[in-house]
Design a protein around this motif. Structure first.
Motif, PDB file in Angstrom:
ATOM      1  N   LEU A 214       0.836  -1.204   0.000  1.00 28.29           N
ATOM      2  CA  LEU A 214       0.000   0.000   0.000  1.00 28.29           C
ATOM      3  C   LEU A 214       0.867   1.249   0.000  1.00 28.29           C
ATOM      4  CD1 LEU A 214      -2.894  -0.885   2.469  1.00 28.29           C
ATOM      5  CD2 LEU A 214      -3.033  -0.453   0.020  1.00 28.29           C
ATOM      6  N   PHE A 215       1.921   1.223   0.846  1.00 31.40           N
ATOM      7  CA  PHE A 215       2.828   2.364   0.950  1.00 31.40           C
ATOM      8  C   PHE A 215       3.483   2.641  -0.401  1.00 31.40           C
ATOM      9  CE2 PHE A 215       7.302   3.564   1.520  1.00 31.40           C
ATOM     10  CZ  PHE A 215       7.123   4.833   2.050  1.00 31.40           C
ATOM     11  N   LEU A 216       3.925   1.563  -1.069  1.00 31.71           N
ATOM     12  CA  LEU A 216       4.586   1.728  -2.375  1.00 31.71           C
ATOM     13  C   LEU A 216       3.611   2.291  -3.405  1.00 31.71           C
ATOM     14  CD1 LEU A 216       6.826  -1.463  -2.591  1.00 31.71           C
ATOM     15  CD2 LEU A 216       7.540   0.899  -2.250  1.00 31.71           C
ATOM     16  N   ALA A 217       2.346   1.879  -3.331  1.00 33.49           N
ATOM     17  CA  ALA A 217       1.354   2.371  -4.277  1.00 33.49           C
ATOM     18  C   ALA A 217       1.168   3.874  -4.100  1.00 33.49           C
ATOM     19  CB  ALA A 217       0.042   1.630  -4.072  1.00 33.49           C
TER      20      ALA A 217
ATOM     21  N   LEU B  11       2.554   9.710  -5.693  1.00 31.31           N
ATOM     22  CA  LEU B  11       3.223  10.955  -5.288  1.00 31.31           C
ATOM     23  C   LEU B  11       4.414  11.258  -6.201  1.00 31.31           C
ATOM     24  CD1 LEU B  11       3.261  10.893  -1.393  1.00 31.31           C
ATOM     25  CD2 LEU B  11       2.003  12.413  -2.916  1.00 31.31           C
ATOM     26  N   SER B  12       5.259  10.232  -6.448  1.00 28.22           N
ATOM     27  CA  SER B  12       6.452  10.517  -7.250  1.00 28.22           C
ATOM     28  C   SER B  12       6.070  10.857  -8.686  1.00 28.22           C
ATOM     29  CB  SER B  12       7.467   9.365  -7.237  1.00 28.22           C
ATOM     30  OG  SER B  12       6.996   8.288  -6.560  1.00 28.22           O
ATOM     31  N   TYR B  13       5.009  10.244  -9.183  1.00 24.45           N
ATOM     32  CA  TYR B  13       4.603  10.541 -10.553  1.00 24.45           C
ATOM     33  C   TYR B  13       4.114  11.985 -10.665  1.00 24.45           C
ATOM     34  CZ  TYR B  13       2.432  10.163 -15.106  1.00 24.45           C
ATOM     35  OH  TYR B  13       2.109  10.356 -16.416  1.00 24.45           O
ATOM     36  N   THR B  14       3.311  12.440  -9.726  1.00 29.94           N
ATOM     37  CA  THR B  14       2.816  13.821  -9.779  1.00 29.94           C
ATOM     38  C   THR B  14       3.965  14.806  -9.587  1.00 29.94           C
ATOM     39  OG1 THR B  14       2.075  13.324  -7.544  1.00 29.94           O
ATOM     40  CG2 THR B  14       0.371  13.655  -9.170  1.00 29.94           C
ATOM     41  N   LEU B  15       4.933  14.429  -8.752  1.00 27.25           N
ATOM     42  CA  LEU B  15       6.101  15.275  -8.515  1.00 27.25           C
ATOM     43  C   LEU B  15       6.919  15.407  -9.800  1.00 27.25           C
ATOM     44  CD1 LEU B  15       7.157  16.663  -5.980  1.00 27.25           C
ATOM     45  CD2 LEU B  15       8.786  14.793  -5.707  1.00 27.25           C
TER      46      LEU B  15
END
Ligand code: HEC
Length: 258
Positions: free
Chosen positions: A237-240, A245-249
């Motif tokens: 879940l954390f990785l998802a 987050l990283s994609y939007t960043l």
């Protein structure tokens, strides 16, 4: 000079000898491990292990305490920890699993003193805490279903998976007693038994009980496995969330470049 050459030759001879010895040693180890693997290659019946089946683990715990703990210990486990992990309340623990005045905080020790066991069986029954990791679940499941009557052995029992085992068939009241019809040389390696006197359980019920017991022994070998499954789900879940987050960043950073 001559002297030095002589030494050189001796040196080469020595290292050649060591090389040969090394090769012979490696070969010996490989061959012996093949042989060991071949003897351990007895066909095993597969068992379905499910550590989230709490009812099965509880039944397994009950069988273990009733039928195994007299000779074997599980001395890395405390009754209380087992109760907490398997959802057995302290009252039930005291009522069904603590017989000889043990307390919930005690380690699961064998009732029989080791020196008596050694005298009676010739060997001290091994501690079973880690047995499912040493022997693997399929082995234990097959072992507990492979005892047969043998008048030639001191206990009256023998086992196709563990020849001349010193352990008697402690579950014979449940399974009944069986005779060996064929040791499996002909039938694709699997021994064939004939149930001579039925026990309290049908063969299907007995298999199911041995499965519960094996399930319990797998839990016993690695109690944190129950938590690990849960941690695994949280990590996924954390990785998802991190991926989003990283994609939007990334999109935010590259916005100005393009
Ligand atoms: C009457 C005493 C006794 C009882 C009760 C007993 N065992 Fe044993 N068990 C032994 C002895 C002795 C050995 C060692 C056999 C040998 O090395 O020849 C043994 C060996 C084993 C082994 C093989 C260990 C190895 O070397 O890999 C397993 C697995 C095992 N027992 C499981 C159980 C289970 C599960 C129960 C309960 C259903 C149980 N035993 C009940 C005496 C007992």
């Amino acid at each position: 000079m001559v002297h030095e050459m002589g030494q050189d030759e001796a040196g080469t001879g020595k290292s050649e000898f060591q090389m040969k010895r090394f090769i012979a040693f490696t070969l010996a180890i490989t061959v012996s491990s093949w042989c060991a693997a071949a003897t351990e290659d007895a066909p095993l019946d597969a068992v379905y292990i499910n550590l989230s089946d709490t009812a099965s683990l509880q039944r397994g715990a009950r069988l273990f305490v009733n039928y195994c703990l007299s000779c074997h210990s599980a001395s890395y486990m405390r009754y209380r920890r087992m109760g907490e992990d398997l959802g057995i309340s302290e009252e039930l623990l005291k009522e069904h699993l603590l017989f000889a005045g043990e307390k919930p905080g005690d380690l699961m020790q064998a009732t029989m003193p080791a020196n008596y066991a050694k005298q009676w069986f010739g060997v001290v029954p091994p501690d079973l805490t880690l047995i499912a990791r040493v022997r693997k679940p399929d082995w234990i499941y097959t072992y507990l279903r492979s005892f047969y009557l043998d008048v030639g052995s001191p206990s009256g029992w023998n086992n196709t998976l563990f020849r001349n085992v010193a352990m008697p068939h402690v579950l014979y009241q449940l399974q009944g007693s069986q005779r060996l019809v064929s040791d499996g040389a002909a039938e694709n390696g699997k021994p064939v038994f004939r149930l001579e006197r039925p026990g309290e359980m049908t063969p299907e019920e007995y298999d199911e009980s041995v499965r519960d017991l094996t399930n319990f022994l797998v839990y016993l070998g690695e109690p944190v496995k129950l938590n690990r499954y849960l941690i695994g789900v949280f990590v996924m879940l954390f990785l998802a969330v991190l991926l989003v987050l990283s994609y939007t960043l990334k999109k935010e950073y590259w916005k100005d470049v393009h």
